[in-house]
Design a protein around this motif. Structure first.
Motif, PDB file in Angstrom:
ATOM      1  N   GLY A   1     -22.892  12.923 -38.810  1.00  0.00           N
ATOM      2  CA  GLY A   1     -21.646  13.531 -38.370  1.00  0.00           C
ATOM      3  C   GLY A   1     -21.837  15.037 -38.224  1.00  0.00           C
ATOM      4  O   GLY A   1     -22.967  15.524 -38.236  1.00  0.00           O
ATOM      5  N   LYS A   2     -20.757  15.764 -38.143  1.00  0.00           N
ATOM      6  CA  LYS A   2     -20.839  17.229 -38.070  1.00  0.00           C
ATOM      7  C   LYS A   2     -21.198  17.784 -39.452  1.00  0.00           C
ATOM      8  O   LYS A   2     -21.000  17.127 -40.466  1.00  0.00           O
ATOM      9  CB  LYS A   2     -19.521  17.815 -37.583  1.00  0.00           C
ATOM     10  N   PHE A   3     -21.709  19.002 -39.448  1.00  0.00           N
ATOM     11  CA  PHE A   3     -22.130  19.679 -40.670  1.00  0.00           C
ATOM     12  C   PHE A   3     -21.027  20.641 -41.114  1.00  0.00           C
ATOM     13  O   PHE A   3     -20.760  21.640 -40.456  1.00  0.00           O
ATOM     14  CB  PHE A   3     -23.438  20.435 -40.430  1.00  0.00           C
ATOM     15  N   GLN A   4     -20.379  20.313 -42.227  1.00  0.00           N
ATOM     16  CA  GLN A   4     -19.270  21.098 -42.746  1.00  0.00           C
ATOM     17  C   GLN A   4     -19.787  22.103 -43.773  1.00  0.00           C
ATOM     18  O   GLN A   4     -20.316  21.704 -44.810  1.00  0.00           O
ATOM     19  CB  GLN A   4     -18.250  20.180 -43.412  1.00  0.00           C
ATOM     20  N   PRO A   5     -19.670  23.413 -43.508  1.00  0.00           N
ATOM     21  CA  PRO A   5     -20.061  24.387 -44.529  1.00  0.00           C
ATOM     22  C   PRO A   5     -19.174  24.184 -45.777  1.00  0.00           C
ATOM     23  O   PRO A   5     -17.971  23.950 -45.663  1.00  0.00           O
ATOM     24  CB  PRO A   5     -19.780  25.741 -43.891  1.00  0.00           C
ATOM     25  N   MET A   6     -19.808  24.300 -46.935  1.00  0.00           N
ATOM     26  CA  MET A   6     -19.098  24.098 -48.202  1.00  0.00           C
ATOM     27  C   MET A   6     -19.356  25.288 -49.120  1.00  0.00           C
ATOM     28  O   MET A   6     -20.367  25.982 -48.977  1.00  0.00           O
ATOM     29  CB  MET A   6     -19.576  22.804 -48.891  1.00  0.00           C
ATOM     30  N   GLN A   7     -18.439  25.483 -50.061  1.00  0.00           N
ATOM     31  CA  GLN A   7     -18.629  26.500 -51.087  1.00  0.00           C
ATOM     32  C   GLN A   7     -18.057  25.978 -52.396  1.00  0.00           C
ATOM     33  O   GLN A   7     -17.262  25.039 -52.399  1.00  0.00           O
ATOM     34  CB  GLN A   7     -17.962  27.814 -50.701  1.00  0.00           C
ATOM     35  N   LYS A   8     -18.452  26.621 -53.492  1.00  0.00           N
ATOM     36  CA  LYS A   8     -17.917  26.213 -54.788  1.00  0.00           C
ATOM     37  C   LYS A   8     -16.431  26.533 -54.849  1.00  0.00           C
ATOM     38  O   LYS A   8     -15.985  27.568 -54.367  1.00  0.00           O
ATOM     39  CB  LYS A   8     -18.649  26.922 -55.928  1.00  0.00           C
ATOM     40  N   ALA A   9     -15.683  25.598 -55.428  1.00  0.00           N
ATOM     41  CA  ALA A   9     -14.224  25.781 -55.551  1.00  0.00           C
ATOM     42  C   ALA A   9     -13.929  26.913 -56.525  1.00  0.00           C
ATOM     43  O   ALA A   9     -14.607  27.054 -57.540  1.00  0.00           O
ATOM     44  CB  ALA A   9     -13.580  24.486 -56.043  1.00  0.00           C
TER      45      ALA A   9
ATOM     46  N   ALA B   1     -29.630   4.716 -60.779  1.00  0.00           N
ATOM     47  CA  ALA B   1     -28.761   4.300 -59.677  1.00  0.00           C
ATOM     48  C   ALA B   1     -27.312   4.159 -60.122  1.00  0.00           C
ATOM     49  O   ALA B   1     -26.397   4.367 -59.331  1.00  0.00           O
ATOM     50  CB  ALA B   1     -29.256   2.983 -59.089  1.00  0.00           C
ATOM     51  N   ILE B   2     -27.099   3.817 -61.397  1.00  0.00           N
ATOM     52  CA  ILE B   2     -25.730   3.628 -61.853  1.00  0.00           C
ATOM     53  C   ILE B   2     -25.230   4.820 -62.667  1.00  0.00           C
ATOM     54  O   ILE B   2     -24.109   4.825 -63.116  1.00  0.00           O
ATOM     55  CB  ILE B   2     -25.581   2.320 -62.660  1.00  0.00           C
ATOM     56  N   ALA B   3     -26.089   5.824 -62.844  1.00  0.00           N
ATOM     57  CA  ALA B   3     -25.663   7.019 -63.568  1.00  0.00           C
ATOM     58  C   ALA B   3     -24.499   7.666 -62.823  1.00  0.00           C
ATOM     59  O   ALA B   3     -24.447   7.655 -61.607  1.00  0.00           O
ATOM     60  CB  ALA B   3     -26.818   7.999 -63.694  1.00  0.00           C
ATOM     61  N   LYS B   4     -23.589   8.226 -63.574  1.00  0.00           N
ATOM     62  CA  LYS B   4     -22.399   8.824 -62.966  1.00  0.00           C
ATOM     63  C   LYS B   4     -22.776  10.068 -62.165  1.00  0.00           C
ATOM     64  O   LYS B   4     -23.516  10.916 -62.620  1.00  0.00           O
ATOM     65  CB  LYS B   4     -21.401   9.184 -64.058  1.00  0.00           C
ATOM     66  N   GLU B   5     -22.260  10.144 -60.950  1.00  0.00           N
ATOM     67  CA  GLU B   5     -22.493  11.282 -60.051  1.00  0.00           C
ATOM     68  C   GLU B   5     -21.784  12.513 -60.627  1.00  0.00           C
ATOM     69  O   GLU B   5     -20.697  12.420 -61.174  1.00  0.00           O
ATOM     70  CB  GLU B   5     -21.930  10.946 -58.669  1.00  0.00           C
ATOM     71  N   ALA B   6     -22.433  13.662 -60.510  1.00  0.00           N
ATOM     72  CA  ALA B   6     -21.823  14.906 -60.966  1.00  0.00           C
ATOM     73  C   ALA B   6     -20.529  15.152 -60.190  1.00  0.00           C
ATOM     74  O   ALA B   6     -20.422  14.811 -59.018  1.00  0.00           O
ATOM     75  CB  ALA B   6     -22.798  16.055 -60.757  1.00  0.00           C
ATOM     76  N   ALA B   7     -19.572  15.732 -60.860  1.00  0.00           N
ATOM     77  CA  ALA B   7     -18.292  16.022 -60.221  1.00  0.00           C
ATOM     78  C   ALA B   7     -18.521  16.936 -59.020  1.00  0.00           C
ATOM     79  O   ALA B   7     -19.371  17.816 -59.045  1.00  0.00           O
ATOM     80  CB  ALA B   7     -17.355  16.682 -61.222  1.00  0.00           C
ATOM     81  N   ASP B   8     -17.766  16.702 -57.971  1.00  0.00           N
ATOM     82  CA  ASP B   8     -17.878  17.499 -56.755  1.00  0.00           C
ATOM     83  C   ASP B   8     -16.999  18.735 -56.900  1.00  0.00           C
ATOM     84  O   ASP B   8     -15.784  18.649 -56.927  1.00  0.00           O
ATOM     85  CB  ASP B   8     -17.452  16.664 -55.547  1.00  0.00           C
ATOM     86  N   ASN B   9     -17.631  19.897 -57.002  1.00  0.00           N
ATOM     87  CA  ASN B   9     -16.884  21.137 -57.144  1.00  0.00           C
ATOM     88  C   ASN B   9     -16.949  21.969 -55.858  1.00  0.00           C
ATOM     89  O   ASN B   9     -16.822  23.182 -55.892  1.00  0.00           O
ATOM     90  CB  ASN B   9     -17.412  21.946 -58.321  1.00  0.00           C
ATOM     91  N   LEU B  10     -17.135  21.290 -54.725  1.00  0.00           N
ATOM     92  CA  LEU B  10     -17.257  21.974 -53.445  1.00  0.00           C
ATOM     93  C   LEU B  10     -16.015  21.768 -52.585  1.00  0.00           C
ATOM     94  O   LEU B  10     -15.404  20.701 -52.614  1.00  0.00           O
ATOM     95  CB  LEU B  10     -18.492  21.463 -52.692  1.00  0.00           C
ATOM     96  N   VAL B  11     -15.687  22.799 -51.815  1.00  0.00           N
ATOM     97  CA  VAL B  11     -14.565  22.734 -50.881  1.00  0.00           C
ATOM     98  C   VAL B  11     -15.045  23.248 -49.519  1.00  0.00           C
ATOM     99  O   VAL B  11     -15.982  24.044 -49.449  1.00  0.00           O
ATOM    100  CB  VAL B  11     -13.347  23.560 -51.375  1.00  0.00           C
ATOM    101  N   PRO B  12     -14.408  22.805 -48.430  1.00  0.00           N
ATOM    102  CA  PRO B  12     -14.799  23.293 -47.104  1.00  0.00           C
ATOM    103  C   PRO B  12     -14.680  24.817 -47.004  1.00  0.00           C
ATOM    104  O   PRO B  12     -13.790  25.420 -47.596  1.00  0.00           O
ATOM    105  CB  PRO B  12     -13.810  22.606 -46.164  1.00  0.00           C
ATOM    106  N   ALA B  13     -15.614  25.403 -46.234  1.00  0.00           N
ATOM    107  CA  ALA B  13     -15.638  26.863 -46.076  1.00  0.00           C
ATOM    108  C   ALA B  13     -15.871  27.213 -44.615  1.00  0.00           C
ATOM    109  O   ALA B  13     -16.942  27.645 -44.239  1.00  0.00           O
ATOM    110  CB  ALA B  13     -16.731  27.465 -46.950  1.00  0.00           C
TER     111      ALA B  13
END
Length: 131
Positions: A121-129, A25-37
């Motif tokens: 909420g709304k579903f935002q398509p994402m892709q790798k940055a 639960a306290i492990a660091k979350e992986a970096a977010d490498n996603l951007v809106p698409a």
């Protein structure tokens, strides 16, 4: 063997068990490498959802067939969603939509129980940055 070392051993075992349970639960979350698409959509077909990734109390990534990712940012933070990292939903349609409600699933002594209900909420398509 005296009772003192036994009680200390039990206490240490209990503390270790608690630490192991809390570590994920306290492990660091992986970096977010996603951007809106593209533009956000109101619904995604349920039969295409392959996996979900609960990022925090307000963000869920839905991974669909073909590894397409839709990020859903809930309008209001959902208590314990980020900690429990699991939820359920019910819909009479073949789509999951922004008007639907999810329920956080809690570990109970006798099994899993539904908890807080939270709107999507709304579903935002994402892709790798791009690199």
């Amino acid at each position: 063997m005296s009772a003192y070392p036994r009680s200390v051993a039990r206490s240490l075992t209990f503390a270790l068990a608690i630490a192991c349970a809390v570590t994920p639960a306290i492990a660091k979350e992986a970096a977010d490498n996603l951007v809106p698409a593209g533009a956000a959509v109101d619904c995604i077909p349920i039969n295409t959802i392959r996996q979900t990734n609960v990022r925090d109390d307000q963000t869920i990534d839905f991974i669909t067939n073909g590894n397409k990712i839709y990020r859903n940012t809930l309008p209001i933070s959902c208590p314990s969603l980020g900690f429990e990292k699991r939820f359920l939903y019910r819909t009479s349609l073949s789509r999951l939509c922004s008007v639907d409600v999810i329920r956080v699933l809690y570990n109970a002594g006798t099994g899993v129980m539904p908890g807080a209900g939270c709107g999507l909420g709304k579903f935002q398509p994402m892709q790798k940055a791009p690199k």
